[in-house]
Design an enzyme around this catalytic site. Structure first.
Site, PDB file in Angstrom:
ATOM      1  N   HIS A  24       0.845  -1.584   0.134  1.00 17.61           N
ATOM      2  CA  HIS A  24      -0.121   0.320  -0.136  1.00 17.61           C
ATOM      3  C   HIS A  24       0.857   1.134  -0.253  1.00 17.61           C
ATOM      4  O   HIS A  24       0.908   2.716  -0.074  1.00 17.61           O
ATOM      5  CB  HIS A  24      -0.979   0.359   1.587  1.00 17.61           C
ATOM      6  CG  HIS A  24      -2.110  -1.274   0.944  1.00 17.61           C
ATOM      7  ND1 HIS A  24      -3.214  -0.669   0.692  1.00 17.61           N
ATOM      8  CD2 HIS A  24      -2.316  -2.631   1.723  1.00 17.61           C
ATOM      9  CE1 HIS A  24      -3.636  -2.255  -0.246  1.00 17.61           C
ATOM     10  NE2 HIS A  24      -2.953  -3.319   1.568  1.00 17.61           N
TER      11      HIS A  24
ATOM     12  N   GLU B  56      -9.063   4.910  -5.822  1.00 17.03           N
ATOM     13  CA  GLU B  56      -8.144   5.601  -7.361  1.00 17.03           C
ATOM     14  C   GLU B  56      -8.313   6.135  -7.982  1.00 17.03           C
ATOM     15  O   GLU B  56      -7.675   6.664  -9.479  1.00 17.03           O
ATOM     16  CB  GLU B  56      -7.215   4.290  -8.068  1.00 17.03           C
ATOM     17  CG  GLU B  56      -8.453   3.200  -8.832  1.00 17.03           C
ATOM     18  CD  GLU B  56      -9.291   2.359  -8.060  1.00 17.03           C
ATOM     19  OE1 GLU B  56      -8.919   1.173  -8.398  1.00 17.03           O
ATOM     20  OE2 GLU B  56      -9.061   2.207  -7.032  1.00 17.03           O
TER      21      GLU B  56
END
Length: 272
Positions: A154, A185
């Protein structure tokens, strides 16, 4: 509990949660002002007139002097208390502004979040409608983002998000575009006053700039691409409708192989 930090000194704490708290706070302020007025008035009178209570003094002199002292002391106390209240109100206003900014900003990328984008986009759409100019809504999504997180972690995913946000921010500053991290995203953008072909050219420039950017993921660098969908609206258009249609175009770009731009007109959606 409200915490305020004045320009000098420590943290000032004011706890006002209920109507009774308001009354108690007001009563304390009145009591302090009244007590100080009495003490300062008596002290001044004793210093000027002396402590001989049997002394002969003209009544007019006492009345005039007392009025002057009481007025001066009241003015000083009112000014001091008003200044302190104004300082606290100023700090409260700044705190509210900062909290509003934080609530509308994505903490990772520094772009607007969805709430901030929506709040800014609604008046922009109204201005475009009044001016009779078109509005373009873009939806952008990082390709294979889950795979990046799975392979590199991450932290690497965060670097990718920040890198893509930097590209969008540069375009936004150059061309006056409203840009936000819409969620996960996904990024959103809004442009006012450009035609369909201009919007497509702009989206292609963003796509190429993102594809050209190398982002460090640990010891290696990763080339990241984005897919972009956009739609053009004019007149009475709702923000939610435009974003939904742009999102449909985005997923059409995904289905066609990613790393591309798709406009959400009738023809493109039928082909997708």
């Amino acid at each position: 509990m409200l915490w305020l930090r004045p320009e000098r000194g420590g943290v000032v704490t004011i706890q006002i949660n209920t109507h009774n708290d308001v009354l108690r706070h007001t009563a304390r302020r009145v009591a302090v002002a009244t007590g100080l007025t009495i003490v300062m008035t008596v002290t001044t009178l004793l210093l000027i007139l002396g402590t001989d209570f049997d002394a002969t003094v003209r009544v007019g002199y006492v009345i005039g002097f007392s009025l002057c002292v009481a007025t001066g002391i009241s003015a000083m106390l009112a000014g001091a208390l008003s200044y302190r209240s104004a300082r606290l109100m100023r700090e409260l206003t700044l705190t509210r502004i900062e909290m509003s900014r934080i609530s509308q900003t994505d903490q990772l990328t520094g772009l607007l979040n969805r709430r901030g984008f929506d709040d800014a986009a609604v008046p922009a759409l109204g201005a475009a409608r009044d001016a009779g100019v078109p509005v373009v809504a873009f939806m952008c999504d990082i390709d294979h983002f889950k795979s990046i997180n799975d392979r590199f972690g991450h932290e690497a995913g965060d670097k990718v998000l920040v890198g893509m946000a930097d590209v969008l921010r540069r375009f936004a500053r150059k061309d006056g575009v409203l840009v936000a991290r819409y969620g996960g995203e996904e990024f959103a953008a809004l442009m006012i006053g450009i035609a369909s072909d201009q919007a497509e050219q702009y989206a292609e420039e963003i796509r190429k700039a993102c594809a050209a950017k190398q982002i460090l993921t640990g010891e290696t660098s990763e080339r990241v691409t984005i897919s972009i969908g956009f739609t053009v609206g004019r007149g009475e258009v709702e923000l939610a409708t435009m974003m939904r249609i742009a999102d449909q175009a985005l997923y059409a770009a995904k289905r066609r192989g990613r790393d591309r731009v798709v406009q959400a007109d009738k023809r493109s959606l039928e082909i997708a």
